[in-house]
Every structure is written in structure tokens, then in C-alpha cells.
Write a protein that holds these residues in place. Structure first.
Motif, PDB file in Angstrom:
ATOM      1  N   VAL A 216     -64.420  11.566-133.471  1.00  0.00           N
ATOM      2  CA  VAL A 216     -65.068  12.835-133.760  1.00  0.00           C
ATOM      3  C   VAL A 216     -63.730  13.395-134.265  1.00  0.00           C
ATOM      4  O   VAL A 216     -63.526  14.411-135.611  1.00  0.00           O
ATOM      5  CB  VAL A 216     -65.294  13.253-132.341  1.00  0.00           C
ATOM      6  CG1 VAL A 216     -64.815  15.840-132.819  1.00  0.00           C
ATOM      7  CG2 VAL A 216     -66.725  13.811-132.001  1.00  0.00           C
ATOM      8  N   LEU A 224     -69.798  19.294-138.579  1.00  0.00           N
ATOM      9  CA  LEU A 224     -70.384  18.563-137.405  1.00  0.00           C
ATOM     10  C   LEU A 224     -71.294  19.389-136.484  1.00  0.00           C
ATOM     11  O   LEU A 224     -70.692  20.009-136.610  1.00  0.00           O
ATOM     12  CB  LEU A 224     -69.500  17.355-136.634  1.00  0.00           C
ATOM     13  CG  LEU A 224     -68.217  16.765-137.385  1.00  0.00           C
ATOM     14  CD1 LEU A 224     -67.472  16.706-136.075  1.00  0.00           C
ATOM     15  CD2 LEU A 224     -69.178  15.006-138.120  1.00  0.00           C
ATOM     16  N   ASP A 228     -75.791  15.479-134.143  1.00  0.00           N
ATOM     17  CA  ASP A 228     -74.481  14.140-135.462  1.00  0.00           C
ATOM     18  C   ASP A 228     -73.407  14.100-134.231  1.00  0.00           C
ATOM     19  O   ASP A 228     -73.696  12.197-134.231  1.00  0.00           O
ATOM     20  CB  ASP A 228     -73.470  14.859-136.171  1.00  0.00           C
ATOM     21  CG  ASP A 228     -73.968  16.495-137.291  1.00  0.00           C
ATOM     22  OD1 ASP A 228     -75.277  15.253-138.462  1.00  0.00           O
ATOM     23  OD2 ASP A 228     -73.592  17.105-138.020  1.00  0.00           O
TER      24      ASP A 228
END
Length: 327
Positions: A216, A224, A228
Motif C-alpha cells: 500500500v 486504492l 483493492d
């Protein structure tokens, strides 16, 4: 803040004392120059636990320091020594920034410099602090509190958080991160108050989310979603939420937003790119969105945050009249 003075006397907790010395007394001249000059001040030879310590200076020397650190006080049922209380008060009146670690807050409270201010200490002693010093707004649920020239922390590991917070205020996030890496501790833990405090990336564990966090952080510029993140972690969105709360104490979206804000803080501190570019680099989309979330989370707009950190005093300048209140 050039000189950091550690205020010691008989009955101090050596864990917090040693921790502060490790942070501020390390030789980091190659990373931040000038670095702090650390002195230990006490009424003479003192005992902390099983150790005997010979201070560099007397307690009257505290008033010459830029920053005074008061480590934990072992016996909170007894009043701290009057000479220590008087010296800490004198240092604060002379313009020093004063920070307590753990139960060192009892010394600051006795000196009257916490009156009317929010403060914290070790959770086991917050009730005693509030009862004994009713003019202090004791918050039992936070790791540390920054009132600008007066700071307090909870116990043990939270003392490290506050020390790193001070380094970050003085030298910026990259230097604070370097200190944390050398000590093998997390560089950021939320102090429980929004202004100029960042949110942590959880320490690596065997949890299935361990590999997700760095994934991330490498994609903070992308839009995002929870879907996801769940897909990357190989679990359902509901499972992801449960795991996130167990590991981070918050939801995936709140954690993601905190990381975006943390990254924005770093860019505002260490680069000259526009607020629009910061918004794009952190996945906020527009400067308007960044400003809204940043102001709500940090307490000030991005432009104000950047000016504050660009104008902060650097190590080596004397404290007289130069402390900034983080309001």
C-alpha cells in the motif's frame, strides 16, 4: 534545540532516563549537524534503581538548557524533591522546553507548569495525578501530549515516542526516522492528539496483512479501495476489516487516509513541490481534498504546516525567546 538537560535525582526510573540519553546523546553529527548536546543535572551523586550516577552539573544548570527532560519518578505517593521542582520551574520560566517521561509529570505538576494544560502520565497513575493536581487536565488515554513548550508522555515505550516526536519537531521526519531505525523502534506512533503527530505503520508480524502494508505504501498516489486491499491480501473485504482492526486498531480506509496524511507531511517538510503536487502524490486527487482532510486530521492547513516546519528553530540556537508553541 542545542542543549538537552536530563534532570535526575534519587528515585528516578533508570529505564526512561537511559532511553532519553540514547535518543539525544547518540552521535548523529553525520545525519544532523549540529546535533544535541546532552548534560545530566542533579543535586550530586544520585541512585536510580541499582545504579549510581554522577551528574555533570547541579540542578541550577537546568535553566541554561534549551530542552529539559524529566524522567519517571519512582514513588508517586511521595512529593518530589522541592529542589528538583524549583529547578524545573526556573528552567521553564527561563524559556526552556520541558518534557516529562512517564511519572515525571508529577514533577511538572508540582512545579505548576501543567496548570490549565492537558497532560498525561502512566495509565496506572493518571487518577493520582488528577486527584493531587486538580488544575491539570489529565488525559489517561493518550501516549503523549504536546502543549508546545510543555510536553508529557505515558509510560515506558510512550516515552520513546515523545523523544522521537521532539527530534522530529527539531530536525524533521527523515532524521527522526534515522534515529528510530538505529534504535530498532517504530518511527511513528500516534500521540493521541492530531497536531504534528503521525500515525504508525504496524510492526511486522506473522499476520496475513504484513505484506500488504508495504504494498500500500508504495501506491499511495493511486486511488486504492477496500476491495483493492482485500484482493491484494487474498481475503474478503469483511475479513480484511476484522484483521485491520485487530492489527492497527482502526479500519482499512482510516489507516489508508492516515498514511496519505503522513506522506503529505513528509513532502511538505522535505520538498518544495506545490500543494497540488502533494495531493497527487498522496492519492488525494485535488488540493481542495488534501486541505480538507489535512486540516481535519492535523489541525492546520498544509501551507501553515509547511511554514511551521520550515521556520522551526534548528539545533544549536539558544532557547531564549525562540520556542514555538505548536498551536
Amino acid at each position: 534545540m542545542g542543549t538537552v538537560a536530563l534532570a535526575v535525582t534519587n528515585g528516578m526510573l533508570h529505564f526512561e532516563l537511559s532511553m532519553a540519553y540514547e535518543v539525544f546523546g547518540a552521535d548523529l553529527t553525520g545525519v544532523a549537524d549540529p546535533w544535541y548536546r546532552v548534560v545530566v543535572c542533579g543535586p550530586g551523586a544520585v541512585r536510580t534503581g541499582r545504579f549510581r550516577l554522577e551528574p555533570d552539573h547541579g540542578l541550577d544548570h537546568l535553566s541554561r538548557a534549551d530542552t529539559v527532560i524529566v524522567p519517571g519518578w519512582a514513588d508517586v505517593d511521595e512529593d518530589p524533591p522541592a529542589e528538583l521542582v524549583d529547578a524545573v520551574r526556573a528552567a521553564h520560566e527561563a524559556g526552556a522546553r520541558v518534557a516529562s517521561l512517564c511519572t515525571g509529570a508529577f514533577v511538572l505538576a508540582a512545579a505548576g507548569i501543567l496548570d490549565g494544560k492537558r497532560a498525561t502520565t502512566h495509565w496506572a497513575h493518571t487518577h493520582a495525578l488528577a486527584t493531587r493536581h486538580p488544575r491539570v487536565n489529565v488525559d489517561p488515554d493518550v501516549l503523549y501530549v504536546d502543549n508546545g513548550s510543555v510536553l508529557t508522555s505515558a509510560g515506558k515505550a510512550a516515552a520513546m515516542d515523545l523523544c522521537l516526536h521532539l527530534v522530529r519537531l527539531d530536525h524533521g521526519s527523515s532524521v527522526a526516522n534515522t534515529v528510530a531505525r538505529r534504535l530498532v523502534v517504530p518511527p511513528h506512533r500516534d500521540g493521541g492528539q492530531a497536531q504534528f503527530v503521525t500515525t504508525p505503520v504496524p510492526a511486522p508480524t506473522n499476520d496475513p496483512l504484513t505484506a500488504l502494508f508495504p504494498w500500500v505504501l508504495e501506491r499511495l498516489d493511486q486511488p486504492l479501495t477496500v476491495t483493492d486491499l482485500a484482493r491484494q491480501a487474498g481475503m474478503s473485504s469483511r475479513n480484511l476489516g476484522r484483521h485491520f482492526r485487530a492489527v492497527t486498531g482502526t479500519s482499512p480506509l482510516r489507516w489508508l487516509l492516515a498514511q496519505r496524511i503522513r506522506r503529505a507531511q513528509e513532502l511538505l517538510e522535505d520538498s518544495d513541490i506545490s500543494v497540488d503536487a502533494v495531493a497527487a502524490a498522496t492519492g488525494m486527487g485535488t488540493a481542495t481534498t488534501l486541505r480538507r482532510h489535512f486540516h481535519r486530521t492535523v489541525g492546520v492547513p498544509p501551507d501553515t504546516y509547511r511554514r511551521t516546519f520550515r521556520s522551526r528553530p534548528r539545533a544549536g540556537s539558544h532557547h531564549s525567546g525562540q520556542h514555538q508553541e505548536n498551536h
